[in-house]
Design a protein around this motif. Structure first.
Motif, PDB file in Angstrom:
ATOM      1  N   GLY A   1      28.127 -50.465  44.410  1.00 36.42           N
ATOM      2  CA  GLY A   1      29.459 -50.165  44.123  1.00 36.42           C
ATOM      3  C   GLY A   1      29.769 -48.846  43.363  1.00 36.42           C
ATOM      4  O   GLY A   1      30.987 -48.158  43.818  1.00 36.42           O
ATOM      5  N   ASP A   2      28.990 -48.144  42.789  1.00 40.13           N
ATOM      6  CA  ASP A   2      29.274 -47.037  41.862  1.00 40.13           C
ATOM      7  C   ASP A   2      29.223 -45.810  42.897  1.00 40.13           C
ATOM      8  O   ASP A   2      30.148 -45.175  42.991  1.00 40.13           O
ATOM      9  CB  ASP A   2      28.346 -46.631  40.767  1.00 40.13           C
ATOM     10  CG  ASP A   2      27.023 -46.699  41.197  1.00 40.13           C
ATOM     11  OD1 ASP A   2      26.670 -47.389  42.154  1.00 40.13           O
ATOM     12  OD2 ASP A   2      26.124 -46.528  40.530  1.00 40.13           O
ATOM     13  N   GLY A   3      28.451 -45.711  43.763  1.00 40.69           N
ATOM     14  CA  GLY A   3      28.071 -44.657  45.008  1.00 40.69           C
ATOM     15  C   GLY A   3      29.402 -44.698  45.851  1.00 40.69           C
ATOM     16  O   GLY A   3      29.806 -43.580  46.446  1.00 40.69           O
ATOM     17  N   HIS A   4      30.131 -45.783  46.248  1.00 45.56           N
ATOM     18  CA  HIS A   4      31.025 -45.939  47.154  1.00 45.56           C
ATOM     19  C   HIS A   4      32.523 -46.140  46.669  1.00 45.56           C
ATOM     20  O   HIS A   4      33.296 -46.231  47.424  1.00 45.56           O
ATOM     21  CB  HIS A   4      30.496 -47.046  48.272  1.00 45.56           C
ATOM     22  CG  HIS A   4      29.343 -46.596  49.203  1.00 45.56           C
ATOM     23  ND1 HIS A   4      29.323 -45.418  49.687  1.00 45.56           N
ATOM     24  CD2 HIS A   4      28.233 -47.310  49.148  1.00 45.56           C
ATOM     25  CE1 HIS A   4      28.121 -45.218  50.145  1.00 45.56           C
ATOM     26  NE2 HIS A   4      27.439 -46.397  49.895  1.00 45.56           N
ATOM     27  N   PHE A   5      32.576 -46.273  45.370  1.00 48.57           N
ATOM     28  CA  PHE A   5      33.993 -46.512  44.698  1.00 48.57           C
ATOM     29  C   PHE A   5      35.079 -45.693  45.167  1.00 48.57           C
ATOM     30  O   PHE A   5      35.977 -45.900  45.606  1.00 48.57           O
ATOM     31  CB  PHE A   5      33.937 -46.881  43.464  1.00 48.57           C
ATOM     32  CG  PHE A   5      35.053 -47.507  42.535  1.00 48.57           C
ATOM     33  CD1 PHE A   5      35.323 -48.694  42.856  1.00 48.57           C
ATOM     34  CD2 PHE A   5      35.955 -46.636  41.758  1.00 48.57           C
ATOM     35  CE1 PHE A   5      36.478 -49.236  42.216  1.00 48.57           C
ATOM     36  CE2 PHE A   5      36.895 -47.261  41.125  1.00 48.57           C
ATOM     37  CZ  PHE A   5      37.441 -48.467  41.199  1.00 48.57           C
ATOM     38  N   HIS A   6      34.991 -44.441  44.920  1.00 48.17           N
ATOM     39  CA  HIS A   6      35.669 -43.381  45.139  1.00 48.17           C
ATOM     40  C   HIS A   6      36.278 -43.188  46.505  1.00 48.17           C
ATOM     41  O   HIS A   6      37.666 -43.254  46.631  1.00 48.17           O
ATOM     42  CB  HIS A   6      35.256 -41.956  44.587  1.00 48.17           C
ATOM     43  CG  HIS A   6      36.121 -40.785  44.546  1.00 48.17           C
ATOM     44  ND1 HIS A   6      35.886 -39.562  43.857  1.00 48.17           N
ATOM     45  CD2 HIS A   6      37.464 -40.606  44.901  1.00 48.17           C
ATOM     46  CE1 HIS A   6      36.925 -38.760  43.833  1.00 48.17           C
ATOM     47  NE2 HIS A   6      37.763 -39.397  44.756  1.00 48.17           N
ATOM     48  N   HIS A   7      35.487 -42.957  47.487  1.00 46.45           N
ATOM     49  CA  HIS A   7      35.758 -42.766  48.761  1.00 46.45           C
ATOM     50  C   HIS A   7      36.372 -43.986  49.561  1.00 46.45           C
ATOM     51  O   HIS A   7      37.418 -43.925  50.191  1.00 46.45           O
ATOM     52  CB  HIS A   7      34.906 -42.042  49.684  1.00 46.45           C
ATOM     53  CG  HIS A   7      33.779 -42.950  50.295  1.00 46.45           C
ATOM     54  ND1 HIS A   7      33.435 -43.499  51.337  1.00 46.45           N
ATOM     55  CD2 HIS A   7      32.517 -43.453  49.473  1.00 46.45           C
ATOM     56  CE1 HIS A   7      32.493 -44.293  51.472  1.00 46.45           C
ATOM     57  NE2 HIS A   7      31.763 -44.025  50.544  1.00 46.45           N
ATOM     58  N   THR A   8      35.878 -45.168  49.136  1.00 42.96           N
ATOM     59  CA  THR A   8      36.370 -46.329  49.770  1.00 42.96           C
ATOM     60  C   THR A   8      37.754 -46.988  49.123  1.00 42.96           C
ATOM     61  O   THR A   8      38.511 -47.166  50.068  1.00 42.96           O
ATOM     62  CB  THR A   8      35.283 -47.632  49.504  1.00 42.96           C
ATOM     63  OG1 THR A   8      34.158 -47.253  49.865  1.00 42.96           O
ATOM     64  CG2 THR A   8      35.709 -48.875  50.087  1.00 42.96           C
ATOM     65  N   THR A   9      37.888 -46.832  47.646  1.00 43.21           N
ATOM     66  CA  THR A   9      39.466 -47.056  47.493  1.00 43.21           C
ATOM     67  C   THR A   9      40.205 -45.991  47.979  1.00 43.21           C
ATOM     68  O   THR A   9      41.405 -46.168  48.268  1.00 43.21           O
ATOM     69  CB  THR A   9      39.462 -46.982  45.849  1.00 43.21           C
ATOM     70  OG1 THR A   9      38.935 -45.515  45.429  1.00 43.21           O
ATOM     71  CG2 THR A   9      38.465 -48.079  45.366  1.00 43.21           C
ATOM     72  N   GLY A  10      39.797 -44.663  48.194  1.00 38.41           N
ATOM     73  CA  GLY A  10      40.717 -43.605  48.749  1.00 38.41           C
ATOM     74  C   GLY A  10      41.184 -44.127  50.130  1.00 38.41           C
ATOM     75  O   GLY A  10      42.371 -43.799  50.676  1.00 38.41           O
ATOM     76  N   VAL A  11      40.361 -44.777  51.193  1.00 35.71           N
ATOM     77  CA  VAL A  11      40.348 -45.217  52.458  1.00 35.71           C
ATOM     78  C   VAL A  11      41.505 -46.156  52.227  1.00 35.71           C
ATOM     79  O   VAL A  11      42.412 -45.987  53.007  1.00 35.71           O
ATOM     80  CB  VAL A  11      39.246 -45.455  52.901  1.00 35.71           C
ATOM     81  CG1 VAL A  11      39.496 -46.300  54.409  1.00 35.71           C
ATOM     82  CG2 VAL A  11      38.363 -44.281  53.458  1.00 35.71           C
ATOM     83  N   ILE A  12      41.385 -47.030  51.567  1.00 33.44           N
ATOM     84  CA  ILE A  12      42.270 -48.227  51.482  1.00 33.44           C
ATOM     85  C   ILE A  12      43.597 -48.023  50.965  1.00 33.44           C
ATOM     86  O   ILE A  12      44.762 -48.136  51.569  1.00 33.44           O
ATOM     87  CB  ILE A  12      41.749 -49.327  50.212  1.00 33.44           C
ATOM     88  CG1 ILE A  12      40.376 -49.872  50.949  1.00 33.44           C
ATOM     89  CG2 ILE A  12      42.666 -50.409  50.121  1.00 33.44           C
ATOM     90  CD1 ILE A  12      39.782 -50.727  50.066  1.00 33.44           C
ATOM     91  N   GLN A  13      43.767 -46.932  49.830  1.00 34.70           N
ATOM     92  CA  GLN A  13      45.101 -46.355  49.652  1.00 34.70           C
ATOM     93  C   GLN A  13      45.767 -45.661  50.788  1.00 34.70           C
ATOM     94  O   GLN A  13      46.971 -46.050  50.849  1.00 34.70           O
ATOM     95  CB  GLN A  13      44.774 -45.336  48.406  1.00 34.70           C
ATOM     96  CG  GLN A  13      46.026 -44.704  47.809  1.00 34.70           C
ATOM     97  CD  GLN A  13      46.445 -43.550  48.474  1.00 34.70           C
ATOM     98  OE1 GLN A  13      45.387 -42.616  48.831  1.00 34.70           O
ATOM     99  NE2 GLN A  13      47.581 -43.197  48.877  1.00 34.70           N
ATOM    100  N   PHE A  14      45.012 -45.009  51.559  1.00 34.95           N
ATOM    101  CA  PHE A  14      45.530 -44.260  52.520  1.00 34.95           C
ATOM    102  C   PHE A  14      46.007 -44.996  53.776  1.00 34.95           C
ATOM    103  O   PHE A  14      47.153 -44.861  54.151  1.00 34.95           O
ATOM    104  CB  PHE A  14      44.737 -43.386  53.012  1.00 34.95           C
ATOM    105  CG  PHE A  14      45.084 -42.287  54.101  1.00 34.95           C
ATOM    106  CD1 PHE A  14      45.974 -41.303  53.812  1.00 34.95           C
ATOM    107  CD2 PHE A  14      44.807 -42.670  55.466  1.00 34.95           C
ATOM    108  CE1 PHE A  14      46.369 -40.512  55.033  1.00 34.95           C
ATOM    109  CE2 PHE A  14      45.455 -42.081  56.579  1.00 34.95           C
ATOM    110  CZ  PHE A  14      46.117 -41.030  56.406  1.00 34.95           C
ATOM    111  N   LEU A  15      45.224 -46.155  53.896  1.00 35.87           N
ATOM    112  CA  LEU A  15      45.476 -46.846  55.131  1.00 35.87           C
ATOM    113  C   LEU A  15      46.643 -47.698  54.825  1.00 35.87           C
ATOM    114  O   LEU A  15      47.471 -48.088  55.530  1.00 35.87           O
ATOM    115  CB  LEU A  15      44.274 -47.684  55.723  1.00 35.87           C
ATOM    116  CG  LEU A  15      43.278 -47.016  56.484  1.00 35.87           C
ATOM    117  CD1 LEU A  15      42.001 -47.772  56.582  1.00 35.87           C
ATOM    118  CD2 LEU A  15      43.996 -46.285  57.847  1.00 35.87           C
ATOM    119  N   ALA A  16      46.682 -48.037  53.438  1.00 37.80           N
ATOM    120  CA  ALA A  16      47.696 -49.221  53.083  1.00 37.80           C
ATOM    121  C   ALA A  16      49.027 -48.463  53.108  1.00 37.80           C
ATOM    122  O   ALA A  16      50.051 -48.907  53.389  1.00 37.80           O
ATOM    123  CB  ALA A  16      47.479 -49.899  51.777  1.00 37.80           C
TER     124      ALA A  16
END
Lengths: 429, 429
Positions: free
Chosen positions: A90-105
């Motif tokens: 979770g720590d290594g992927h939190f920033h970019h994964t939440t960024g993708v979700i924010q963008f796509l949503a």
């Protein structure tokens, strides 16, 4: 108000003019994660926050587990329930994964989601791997074999805790990379319904000299009518890793029922480290394929006035398909309302804003928008009441648009007491 | 210490074993953006921060401009200078763009960068557009034409301010979408050297009925030997937007010198709202193509012991190409050191850790790692001194590894006073 950012890139008279009118749709969900208002000039005034740490005591694992939690923009001000994405490593992927979700949503390509990221603690290899049978495998990974227990932690402790703490919809996605992808295979074999969908990124399917992956036929023996979705990728790793991946694809091809959607993508231009980002983006896009309504803008502004009800029907169909209630998003309906208002279609605009007021009664902005349409319709007292409601709802959270709501109330008070005759905004606008 | 997260996905004996040894390289830069240590269980204990707001008073624009600033992981503890990415429509793209940079940099695909995002204020159309000549254009966008002034703000006020506030390397990238992409064309025409590289996403090249884009030949008339890079994309917009894009590509093809790298990608499967993310990811990957050394892992562990000097040479070549000093990253050298240590190649490991101590003298961790190698070499007093230096450097910032540094100092103190004979870790390890 209309929206924070608007993009106008086309021009009337071109074939794109209908789109241009509500082009602002694209950037309406600019995230507002600033923890407070900045009042002083200079650096470091207000942190930009995308999540919070949390911690859960696990009796099953016998340890406290740290978590990172992301909630969608506007979570605190809304009454909406959101699907949940569980993220391994979770720590290594939190920033970019939440960024993708924010963008796509924000672009209506998927729902906003709560993200629960699970960092590793002492022994990642133990937590994410199934047991082994081959002697040299056992020598190499003596601590392996904790996957069943870790899965039990996820389903019996973590999911109930998340559901007790947050407004969750009954739709859960699990993303894992490498050993995390291997773990997803174990989840499918043991308890395939634990999550609704899986994104398995370069899974370590060489595990136990590929003995392990051959057991994946059991997924569909146990669940012949399994509903769900699996997106699986592999990078340039080659060797037993890739042949394990092809074996898994073969099993899916042969045994998965139609109710289980799956896709396998080989990305040889990626390496084992670089593959997670594109897999996450492509995987979520695939999983929520069809989320955005085709020709949304043209549909919204259909001359027969049925645009919004067609968009609502699309969201009813999405609810049916994904199995949780999905309302037409507030920002989308708000923009449709303003587009109709701009075209002088007052009654249709009022219907749109009314729908938002009914669906999102905690949102200050929906009342402010409705006030604009009532004002244009010369329903001045109702307009003032709607602005006043926006002010009332916005005050406790110190809404960033508070000054606007105030000035609208004041403006309407003056307009009501004015001697001037109100002229309804008509289709000549 | 070795790293926060490690990924082992291959196995000795397979063709991938050399890679497996230092597979931890991939996840070494897990971001640690938690604003402080979490001490209590439950939700919302510590915010996960990816940036801060700031504000600059612009005399040129006659207004205060809000900013959002992201600095790389470990910025506060390091002495490194970073290139800067300036981001138009800053609030809407801050989260996902910084996520992409964090991810690609952690995977050695590009340098870590400072991100300066510029949100819009009152009049985006004014700020980002050049003047028009066509009468119907002028009617549609009466406030257009502020691009020159906005560019002056960027070069004469914002860039100097950023350089005074942060440790910046002389390499600047500008990203803009839609009118922001149009603005990039204006920057190229007026002051092409204002930035070193540009990512122009679905630029509004229909501007002024495509009269405007035809002036782009002036870019290379003014600067026949222009050095720089431009990545340009277009989505499904079609019409004058796309024909303007093709015109621009034609001008680049005909007039751009070899010293000006450019790439034009038509992405018809994207729409105007969805194109920014893939354009940003692909654009940065293209811009920093070759950043990662081919076969890095094999090179690092070359038996002749020259691995690290070859990696350093690669970074010298990158410095030459991009025009700013680029050191071999701390995390990479640290992992190479541990891989060598694990293979029993003590002298080579010590050289690696020594290089990190010289290049990153403010980092506590480089001294801790060096301590591990000195300990293995039975140079116990030097090991203790190195651990003690880690402790000394880590204390002011309450380094998350402080307990480890303390226990290492204590362990070495005991080992030094012990009667037991120290055995050097040899190649039989």
């Amino acid at each position: 108000m209309k929206s924070i950012s608007t993009t106008i890139w086309s021009r009337p008279g071109s074939t794109l003019s209908a789109i241009a009118i509500i082009a602002g749709l694209w950037l309406t969900s600019a995230p507002t994660y600033l923890a407070g208002q900045s009042s002083d000039n200079g650096v470091n005034s207000t942190p930009f926050v995308i999540g919070h740490s949390a911690s859960i005591t696990s009796d099953i694992l016998g340890e406290d587990r740290p978590l990172l939690i992301h909630t969608p923009t506007g979570y605190e001000q809304s009454n909406v329930s959101y699907p949940v994405l569980y993220l391994l490593d979770g720590d290594g992927h939190f920033h970019h994964t939440t960024g993708v979700i924010q963008f796509l949503a924000a672009n209506n390509r998927m729902p906003d989601m709560i993200v629960v990221a699970i960092p590793n603690t002492g022994n990642r290899t133990h937590d994410l791997t199934p047991p082994q049978t081959e002697p040299d495998s056992t020598r190499q990974f003596p601590t392996a074999g904790g996957a069943s227990k870790f899965l039990q932690f996820l389903t019996d402790e973590l999911q109930p805790w998340v559901e007790s703490q947050y407004r969750t919809a009954p739709y859960n996605v699990l993303i894992g990379h490498s050993f995390g992808g291997l773990f997803i295979t174990e989840v499918l074999m043991e308890d395939a319904k634990a999550f609704n969908a899986y994104i398995s990124i370069s899974p370590s399917l060489w595990w136990d000299h590929e003995q392990y992956v051959e057991g994946a036929t059991s997924i569909f023996e146990k669940n012949p009518e399994l509903k769900g979705a699996l997106y699986m990728t592999m990078a340039s790793e080659g060797g037993e890793m890739l042949s394990g991946g092809w074996k898994m694809a073969g099993i899916l091809e042969k045994h998965a029922p139609d109710s289980f959607r799956w896709k396998w993508t080989h990305m040889p231009e990626e390496d084992h480290g670089s593959i997670p980002h594109r897999s996450t983006y492509d995987g979520l896009e695939w999983l929520f394929d069809g989320w955005s309504m085709p020709s949304l803008f043209e549909v919204a502004l259909a001359e027969d006035g049925e645009g919004l009800s067609r968009i609502n029907k699309h969201h009813d169909e999405l609810s049916e398909r994904f199995g949780f209630p999905i309302q037409t998003p507030e920002a989308l309906v708000n923009q449709v309302g303003y587009a109709l208002l701009g075209m002088g279609r007052l009654e249709h605009a009022l219907s749109a804003f009314k729908q938002n007021v009914e669906n999102f009664p905690n949102s200050a902005n929906v009342y402010d928008s409705q006030g604009d349409a009532l004002d244009a319709a010369c329903r001045l007292k109702e307009a003032r009441a709607s602005y006043a409601r926006a002010l009332e709802l916005g005050e406790p959270s110190n809404d960033s648009q508070l000054d606007l709501y105030k000035s609208n109330v004041a403006r309407l008070t003056e307009k009501i007491s004015s001697a001037e005759v109100c002229v309804v905004a008509g289709s000549e606008m």
